[in-house]
Design a protein around this motif. Structure first.
Motif, PDB file in Angstrom:
ATOM      1  N   GLY A 230      60.646 -27.094  73.936  1.00 23.98           N
ATOM      2  CA  GLY A 230      60.005 -26.336  72.610  1.00 23.98           C
ATOM      3  C   GLY A 230      58.511 -27.007  72.510  1.00 23.98           C
ATOM      4  O   GLY A 230      57.831 -27.283  73.557  1.00 23.98           O
ATOM      5  N   ALA A 231      58.249 -27.241  71.405  1.00 26.93           N
ATOM      6  CA  ALA A 231      56.918 -27.611  71.058  1.00 26.93           C
ATOM      7  C   ALA A 231      55.903 -26.707  71.123  1.00 26.93           C
ATOM      8  O   ALA A 231      56.185 -25.845  71.868  1.00 26.93           O
ATOM      9  CB  ALA A 231      56.706 -29.247  71.731  1.00 26.93           C
ATOM     10  N   GLY A 232      54.541 -27.048  70.921  1.00 28.30           N
ATOM     11  CA  GLY A 232      53.427 -26.180  71.182  1.00 28.30           C
ATOM     12  C   GLY A 232      52.231 -27.044  71.219  1.00 28.30           C
ATOM     13  O   GLY A 232      52.125 -28.178  70.940  1.00 28.30           O
ATOM     14  N   THR A 233      50.955 -26.264  71.410  1.00 26.57           N
ATOM     15  CA  THR A 233      49.677 -27.068  71.243  1.00 26.57           C
ATOM     16  C   THR A 233      49.739 -27.845  69.988  1.00 26.57           C
ATOM     17  O   THR A 233      49.075 -29.083  69.751  1.00 26.57           O
ATOM     18  CB  THR A 233      48.516 -26.113  71.328  1.00 26.57           C
ATOM     19  OG1 THR A 233      48.720 -25.515  72.636  1.00 26.57           O
ATOM     20  CG2 THR A 233      47.256 -26.778  70.969  1.00 26.57           C
ATOM     21  N   GLY A 234      50.061 -27.238  68.723  1.00 28.41           N
ATOM     22  CA  GLY A 234      49.864 -28.230  67.384  1.00 28.41           C
ATOM     23  C   GLY A 234      50.794 -29.284  67.322  1.00 28.41           C
ATOM     24  O   GLY A 234      50.282 -30.074  66.443  1.00 28.41           O
ATOM     25  N   THR A 235      52.117 -29.181  68.136  1.00 28.03           N
ATOM     26  CA  THR A 235      52.976 -30.415  67.780  1.00 28.03           C
ATOM     27  C   THR A 235      53.056 -31.236  68.952  1.00 28.03           C
ATOM     28  O   THR A 235      53.716 -31.927  68.944  1.00 28.03           O
ATOM     29  CB  THR A 235      54.063 -29.994  67.353  1.00 28.03           C
ATOM     30  OG1 THR A 235      54.793 -29.048  68.214  1.00 28.03           O
ATOM     31  CG2 THR A 235      53.923 -29.131  66.045  1.00 28.03           C
ATOM     32  N   HIS A 236      52.154 -31.181  70.200  1.00 29.19           N
ATOM     33  CA  HIS A 236      52.381 -31.655  71.309  1.00 29.19           C
ATOM     34  C   HIS A 236      52.495 -33.040  71.258  1.00 29.19           C
ATOM     35  O   HIS A 236      53.248 -33.652  72.041  1.00 29.19           O
ATOM     36  CB  HIS A 236      51.401 -31.226  72.327  1.00 29.19           C
ATOM     37  CG  HIS A 236      50.015 -31.787  72.223  1.00 29.19           C
ATOM     38  ND1 HIS A 236      49.182 -31.564  71.119  1.00 29.19           N
ATOM     39  CD2 HIS A 236      49.483 -32.685  72.796  1.00 29.19           C
ATOM     40  CE1 HIS A 236      48.008 -32.346  71.387  1.00 29.19           C
ATOM     41  NE2 HIS A 236      48.247 -33.114  72.287  1.00 29.19           N
ATOM     42  N   ASP A 237      51.907 -33.618  70.606  1.00 32.69           N
ATOM     43  CA  ASP A 237      51.787 -35.177  70.389  1.00 32.69           C
ATOM     44  C   ASP A 237      52.912 -35.835  69.393  1.00 32.69           C
ATOM     45  O   ASP A 237      53.119 -36.920  69.770  1.00 32.69           O
ATOM     46  CB  ASP A 237      49.985 -35.628  69.787  1.00 32.69           C
ATOM     47  CG  ASP A 237      49.945 -35.044  68.622  1.00 32.69           C
ATOM     48  OD1 ASP A 237      50.325 -33.801  68.113  1.00 32.69           O
ATOM     49  OD2 ASP A 237      49.181 -35.626  67.919  1.00 32.69           O
ATOM     50  N   LEU A 238      53.183 -35.057  68.621  1.00 31.14           N
ATOM     51  CA  LEU A 238      54.495 -35.406  67.854  1.00 31.14           C
ATOM     52  C   LEU A 238      55.643 -35.006  68.370  1.00 31.14           C
ATOM     53  O   LEU A 238      56.711 -36.267  68.670  1.00 31.14           O
ATOM     54  CB  LEU A 238      54.236 -34.539  66.489  1.00 31.14           C
ATOM     55  CG  LEU A 238      53.051 -34.479  65.825  1.00 31.14           C
ATOM     56  CD1 LEU A 238      53.021 -33.476  64.788  1.00 31.14           C
ATOM     57  CD2 LEU A 238      52.877 -35.865  65.206  1.00 31.14           C
ATOM     58  N   ASP A 239      55.932 -34.142  69.151  1.00 35.05           N
ATOM     59  CA  ASP A 239      57.339 -33.773  69.760  1.00 35.05           C
ATOM     60  C   ASP A 239      57.198 -34.259  71.093  1.00 35.05           C
ATOM     61  O   ASP A 239      58.667 -34.144  71.871  1.00 35.05           O
ATOM     62  CB  ASP A 239      57.345 -32.251  69.829  1.00 35.05           C
ATOM     63  CG  ASP A 239      57.602 -31.182  68.322  1.00 35.05           C
ATOM     64  OD1 ASP A 239      58.197 -32.187  67.560  1.00 35.05           O
ATOM     65  OD2 ASP A 239      57.222 -30.267  68.289  1.00 35.05           O
TER      66      ASP A 239
END
Length: 380
Positions: A230-239
């Motif tokens: 999952g995850a994406g560019t906007g949450t890559h560092d969070l997820d």
């Protein structure tokens, strides 16, 4: 499109070729894109998480190959058509992130799995009837078809609604000898564009907690989700925190756009990824008193993410407005650009903008160094 037939092909290698293009033209800044690919690959390696970029952003075999060469474990594809292009282009690990449901799509999926490396094509499922259909169709394969349970983590366009449905699907997939249960998909597209980092972080943390609970419940039932993607560019560092996910499906980082550049900026720090995708237009009319007209409109730019932003060619504070299918209105902030002036814009939303163009014009500085096809444009 054969590259030699493109009107800009003769400009490859010509000094200053970037500034002589037949417009509108979709541009890749090759050094910036290369740095983006390397930065995300290094980030994923440092965090100990797999990177499976979404090709819906670029739809290009050449770019996918570069991502894999830099360290990506494979790619994600929204459509079966994208997956066919990637497999035929030599990409060995492909996840199809939307269910294949109709008989024609399932037949294409099985044919693709036949010609791919064993286990090299994976698909998601969110319905028990679809699981049964996949199992029947996979009977002739030499190896089981890998399937992930799709969990509705974001917009709920697809996906199981809750933990109980996930476990029921996992049970059904694991019970089919012609299928192989690989894991869980939990992509939350709705989180990727939340501008306020605190809000985005809190929402992503809530999803990770939910995903961890589902994975733990599956483990108690005897199911090992090897892949949690999952995850994406906007949450890559969070997820990539807390080991909830084993893979990142980030895609837009390779190009960036007006919205993601804003989302990934934190405080006074700019986005860690650079804008590498532009659309070059030309001023085709200067007769109006308050604006000039450029040759890029709604058939050139995506319209779901605001308006293009001026990157170069005139004052950056100049404002663009959609002005029809083939034209844009540019309200100059400073000196009025002259007839024929080349104006380059940052795209409002990179993914659907790419799908409006046949080729990329690959540039380094003022040079046009290559023309690449948008291989999976329009592929369903």
């Amino acid at each position: 499109m054969p590259r030699l037939l493109h009107p800009n092909a003769p400009l490859v290698g010509v000094p200053g070729g970037r500034h002589l293009l037949d417009t509108p033209a979709l541009l890749i800044d090759l050094p910036a894109m290369t740095r983006n690919i390397e930065r995300m690959a290094a980030f994923a390696k440092a965090r100990g998480i797999g990177l499976r970029p979404h090709v819906k952003t670029h739809k290009s075999v050449e770019i996918a190959r570069r991502q894999v060469a830099a360290g990506a474990i494979g790619v994600s594809c929204v459509t079966l058509g994208e997956a066919e292009v990637m497999v035929d282009g030599g990409i060995r690990s492909v996840l199809i992130t939307s269910p294949a449901v109709t008989p024609s799509k399932i037949a294409r999926l099985v044919k693709l799995a036949e010609r791919a490396a064993p286990g090299g094509v994976m698909v998601v499922a969110d319905n028990l009837a679809n699981v049964a259909d996949l199992a029947r169709a996979a009977g002739g394969l030499l190896h089981p078809l890998p399937v992930l349970v799709d969990y509705g983590a974001g917009y709920n366009r697809t996906g199981a609604a809750n933990e109980a449905q996930v476990l029921a699907l996992a049970t059904a997939i694991a019970g089919e000898p012609r299928l192989r249960l690989r894991g869980l998909q939990a992509y939350a597209g709705n989180l990727q564009h939340i501008v306020a980092r605190e809000e985005r972080s809190a929402a992503a943390a809530g999803l990770r907690e939910t995903v961890a609970g589902i994975v733990a419940a599956a483990r108690r039932k005897g199911f090992n989700f090897e892949i949690v993607t999952g995850a994406g560019t906007g949450t890559h560092d969070l997820d990539s925190e807390e080991n909830a996910f084993t893979e990142l499906q980030a895609g837009s980082y390779v190009f960036m756009d007006a919205e993601y550049t804003q989302v990934l900026a934190t405080g006074t720090e700019p986005s860690p990824f650079e804008v590498a995708l532009f659309v070059q237009t030309a001023v085709v009319s200067t007769n109006a008193a308050d604006w000039v007209t450029v040759d890029g409109g709604t058939k050139c730019f995506a319209t779901d993410g605001g308006v293009p932003l001026v990157a170069r060619g005139t004052d950056a504070a100049s404002r663009y407005a959609f002005f029809g299918d083939e034209h844009g209105k540019l309200l100059p902030a400073g000196a009025r650009p002259a007839l024929g002036t080349r104006i380059e814009f940052v795209t409002p939303h990179c993914d659907p903008t790419v799908n409006l163009h046949d080729v990329y014009h690959v540039v380094e500085g003022g040079a046009l160094v290559a023309i690449w096809p948008v291989d999976a444009r329009g592929k369903r």
